[in-house]
Every structure is written in C-alpha cells, then in structure tokens.
Design an enzyme around this catalytic site. Sequence first.
Site, PDB file in Angstrom:
ATOM      1  N   CYS A   1       0.866  -1.171   0.000  1.00 19.44           N
ATOM      2  CA  CYS A   1       0.000   0.000   0.000  1.00 19.44           C
ATOM      3  C   CYS A   1       0.903   1.222   0.000  1.00 19.44           C
ATOM      4  O   CYS A   1       1.473   1.579   1.028  1.00 19.44           O
ATOM      5  CB  CYS A   1      -0.908  -0.001   1.227  1.00 19.44           C
ATOM      6  SG  CYS A   1      -2.041   1.407   1.281  1.00 19.44           S
TER       7      CYS A   1
ATOM      8  N   GLU B   1      -3.724   0.719  -6.517  1.00 15.27           N
ATOM      9  CA  GLU B   1      -2.831  -0.375  -6.874  1.00 15.27           C
ATOM     10  C   GLU B   1      -2.720  -0.376  -8.390  1.00 15.27           C
ATOM     11  O   GLU B   1      -3.608   0.133  -9.097  1.00 15.27           O
ATOM     12  CB  GLU B   1      -3.353  -1.714  -6.336  1.00 15.27           C
ATOM     13  CG  GLU B   1      -2.321  -2.819  -6.329  1.00 15.27           C
ATOM     14  CD  GLU B   1      -1.028  -2.392  -5.653  1.00 15.27           C
ATOM     15  OE1 GLU B   1      -0.065  -2.076  -6.399  1.00 15.27           O
ATOM     16  OE2 GLU B   1      -0.982  -2.340  -4.414  1.00 15.27           O
TER      17      GLU B   1
END
Length: 230
Positions: free
Chosen positions: A2, A111
């Site tokens: 992340c 992402e």
Amino acid sequence: MCGRVIVDYDENLGVAEGGALSEWMVGRPDGYAPSWDLKPTQPIPVAFTDRRDGSRRFEYAHWSLVPPWSKELRSRFPTFNARAETAAEKPSFRPSLQSRRCVVPVSGFYEWTGPKSARVPHAIFGPEPVLPLAGLYTWWHEPGAADDAGWHLTATILTRSSAGVMEPLHDRMPVFLGEELLRDWLDPQTLGDQLLVNAVAESSLPISERLREYAVRPLRGDGPELIEPA
C-alpha cells in the site's frame, strides 16, 4: 503493498454513528488537507491511544515508521508498510506492535496492474466512506534536541496476502480493520503479539469481498480528478 492513499474526509468524516472509530476521529486532525495521491514520507492521519494517559488522539504522522534508534528521520529500508506475517519478529516493528498500534483511516488507495511499460492504476474504496487500515506507530526524537522538543510521530501500514477483490490486482493488500477488533487494536493494554496480528488480518477478509475498484488515468498532480474512472 500500500504505497498511495486517498484522504478526503467530509465534515462528519463519514464514520458510521456509533462505530468504534468515531470515538477517536472527533473532528479533522490539525493541519488537515485532502489528498488524492498521498505518498510515503508525507504526513498521513493516524488514530491511536496515548499510552501515558489513555487519551484518544487523531493527528498526522510521518508515513514511514522510523525506529527510535535511527539517527535521522528515515530508514535504510522501506518502512511505509510492515508485513503482518513478520511484524512480531522484526526489531523495527516488534516494539510498536506490542503497545503502539494505530489505525490509518483512509478514503481509498491505489494499486497498479499491467506490464512495467504500461502500468494501469486502480482506485480502490471500501464499503464505507472511511476505510480503517491497521498500522503501527512510534515516536522518533531528533538527536541533540531538548527532551521536550524534536519529537516526530511516525507510522506504517500493515499488509497481508491479497484476498477478494484485491487478488487480481496485487499479491499484497492492506490489513483492513474489522469493527469487532478495533478497540482491542487501539488499546495499548492489549498485548500485541502474532496472535493479535493474525486475528486482525483475518478480519480483513469480509471487507476485502466488499471493496470496489476501477481503473483511473495515470496519477499526475493531486486533485479529485485523479479518482475519476479512466
């Protein structure tokens, strides 16, 4: 992993009335500024319980955990994420796991998929306006500064193997914190060990099934247009 998050709180923070996190997220943190492309080493909002007096705090931290023994506000290796499977073993993370745990409340994160030459970003959001991510924090003190000055709050986000909506996007995802374990996670009196991390990581699974994601254009600058579908 992340490595890019979205922080865009509305006035009531979007926290469900009566939800545990609303007890920490009282008003926006000092210095609040929305960001649709918040990166490691930038300030990131964290909620935690002060070990000294039990007060609930919601403020900005340096996004990359810096161990207290570091001579500067950075680490020799990336510390903006901590693997849930090994956090209890790593010297940089183990002390924080024991009693310095936090929640990183985000609006969403990104992402990427595709080959390196043509990476496609995906914006990912939770089932509620605020998505609680499990984190760790520490206080780092500038060498040579007075005892009551030079303190920096630093934090990292825990990750685990992907599940649910995240599986096609990346092999790692943040640890999403389920409501049933949030108070325990934020209680410094709760012993932080691998059993606690495992339980919290498992609480991610129902949330991972309820995420929504879509492709967006390459991230340039910082503004709400970054989360518009491609």
